[in-house]
Design a protein around this motif. Structure first.
Motif, PDB file in Angstrom:
ATOM      1  N   GLN A 130       0.834  -1.194   0.000  1.00 19.29           N
ATOM      2  CA  GLN A 130       0.000   0.000   0.000  1.00 19.29           C
ATOM      3  C   GLN A 130       0.876   1.254   0.000  1.00 19.29           C
ATOM      4  N   SER A 170      -7.431  -7.366  -0.655  1.00 20.96           N
ATOM      5  CA  SER A 170      -8.664  -6.862  -0.070  1.00 20.96           C
ATOM      6  C   SER A 170      -9.210  -7.932   0.870  1.00 20.96           C
ATOM      7  N   ARG A 180     -11.808  -1.171  -3.773  1.00 22.72           N
ATOM      8  CA  ARG A 180     -11.049  -0.100  -3.122  1.00 22.72           C
ATOM      9  C   ARG A 180     -10.110  -0.625  -2.040  1.00 22.72           C
ATOM     10  N   ARG A 233      -4.440   4.610   3.921  1.00 23.55           N
ATOM     11  CA  ARG A 233      -3.525   4.002   2.957  1.00 23.55           C
ATOM     12  C   ARG A 233      -4.334   3.333   1.850  1.00 23.55           C
ATOM     13  N   ARG A 234      -3.736   3.251   0.672  1.00 19.61           N
ATOM     14  CA  ARG A 234      -4.419   2.683  -0.494  1.00 19.61           C
ATOM     15  C   ARG A 234      -3.541   1.611  -1.131  1.00 19.61           C
ATOM     16  N   ASN A 291      -2.538   7.497   1.440  1.00 15.47           N
ATOM     17  CA  ASN A 291      -3.594   8.188   0.699  1.00 15.47           C
ATOM     18  C   ASN A 291      -3.217   9.651   0.503  1.00 15.47           C
TER      19      ASN A 291
END
Length: 441
Positions: free
Chosen positions: A137, A299, A275, A257-258, A140
């Motif tokens: 990750q 995910s 997402r 965090r992404r 963001n």
């Protein structure tokens, strides 16, 4: 086009675990990484963070003991601390890459799929029946006016000079831990969050204890507040919120965090995602049967932590190498925020079962114990959750909450009764044993 038995996209804890295991086989492996080899944890995550926490803890504990045998509190020299930290961690990416390169081919660069079995890196095509996505990750980035003036946790962990005032956008793990460090070093700190409380992954009452302790050290919280913009001015910045303006010298976007999936061109490989990251089944296989995913890019509901990533790396190695055909089954997972005091939890928490009579909840104030009294730890509170005479969850706030909760993990995970525990273990006194006494009765 070169062909491999395995292609690992990423070299963080999950991929590093798997690559080390594959090094003991005759498999032909390619490891690709466009960032720092080793991934987030050792370079700009948990490892450097816990390194800084060492000096932070010494300072805050000495402050806590003023007038109780300590005459002068310790102070952080930010320049010396950061110099020491950089000397330790700067060599790690090259060292990690060199370790991997002893057994496997490596490629510096960002990979993207061109079909279900092929990736391209730096114009070179590579093909495999087993491609593993382990890209982790990244922080963001809020899309607001003035976002070019915001910084990330990565920047803070290598911050050369300590600002006078730091403002965090967010109040989760990252913001709370780094606010603790910077506050102990002498910076004024403000945290802004759109929700009504910090550390939402932990029980509310224990998170409130951490918040109160931080407030008593001068750290400011602004909850139910949205950030609208960051504006540069002659001296510093203005964070504009829906409740007014916050003057500051340094702004950290800690809004979450992404998953690192943007550059992978997953659609070309038929890999589904949402997402939260790459969608996998109970064998960590994606919608493309030739592609798997491990680590924080997955995910899943389980906490995105380094030990969980390494567990998945071990599982996938065993599964693909034919050592096990079972679906992945996650063990009891402990998690902590290294604030001061710390907060930690595992399994079922009191907030999960507040209205469920099938569970029994026991809470203990820990500040009466001699150990806590000697450290002047007035915050300690432990909560245990039982079901059918078995311990199914534990949470704690206190100076050593992470270590304490680690002691309960085997009891939860192995489903040991209180009687079995007492017959098998006599713990060291006066440490955790002094705190919990007969709590497992």
């Amino acid at each position: 086009m070169k062909k491999y038995d395995y292609i690992l996209i990423g070299s963080g804890p999950a991929a590093y675990k798997m690559s080390n295991l594959l090094a003991g086989t005759t498999r032909k492996v390619l490891v690709i990484d466009g960032g720092e080899f080793g991934g987030t944890c050792p370079n700009y995550g948990c490892e450097p963070k816990i390194f800084l926490e060492g000096a932070t803890r010494a300072v805050l504990q000495s402050q806590q003991l003023l007038g109780r045998g300590i005459k002068q509190a310790a102070q952080i020299d930010w320049h010396d601390l950061m110099t020491t930290k950089l000397n330790r961690f700067n060599p790690w990416p090259a060292e990690t890459k060199a370790i991997i390169a002893k057994s496997h081919d490596v490629e510096d660069g960002y990979a993207h799929f061109v079909d279900e079995k092929t990736v391209v890196v730096n114009g070179h095509e590579y093909r495999s029946d087993h491609i593993i996505i382990a890209t982790g990750q990244h922080p963001n980035h809020l899309d607001i006016p003035g976002d070019q003036w915001t910084h990330t946790s990565t920047d803070v962990l290598s911050l050369p000079h300590l600002p006078q005032h730091v403002t965090f956008i967010g109040a989760g793990y990252v913001a709370m831990e780094l606010a603790t460090v910077l506050g102990a070093a002498g910076a004024a700190v403000t945290l802004i969050d759109h929700s009504d409380r910090p550390l939402k992954a932990f029980p509310a009452k224990k998170a409130a204890v951490v918040k109160k302790a931080m407030e008593e050290r001068g750290i400011e919280f602004l909850f139910n507040t949205g950030v609208q913009a960051v504006q540069q001015q002659d001296e510093g910045f203005i964070v504009q919120t829906d409740h007014g303006e916050v003057p500051t010298d340094y702004v950290v976007d800690a809004s979450g965090r992404r998953p690192n999936i943007e550059q992978l061109a997953l659609d070309k490989a038929g890999v589904q995602f949402d997402r939260g990251g790459v969608i996998v089944n109970d064998h960590l296989q994606t919608s493309n049967p030739h592609v798997y995913a491990i680590g924080d890019v997955v995910s899943r509901p389980q906490a995105k932590l380094t030990p969980v990533a390494e567990f998945e790396g071990q599982y996938l190695f065993d599964y693909l190498e034919g050592h096990s055909a079972a679906a992945i089954e996650y063990p009891t997972i402990g998690t902590a925020a290294f604030t001061f005091p710390e907060i930690a939890a595992a399994g079922v928490t009191e907030d999960d079962v507040r209205e469920n009579s099938a569970y029994q909840v026991k809470s203990f104030d820990l500040h009466y114990a001699s150990l806590a009294a000697g450290q002047n730890d007035q915050s300690g509170r432990l909560t245990l959750v039982f079901k059918d005479d078995l311990l199914v969850g534990a949470s704690e706030v206190g100076d050593y909450a992470a270590d304490d909760i680690n002691n309960f993990l085997p009891v939860i995970g192995l489903r040991i009764t209180g009687e079995q525990y007492r017959q098998a273990v006599i713990t060291i006194y006066p440490a955790l044993a002094d705190k919990i006494a007969s709590s497992l009765n």
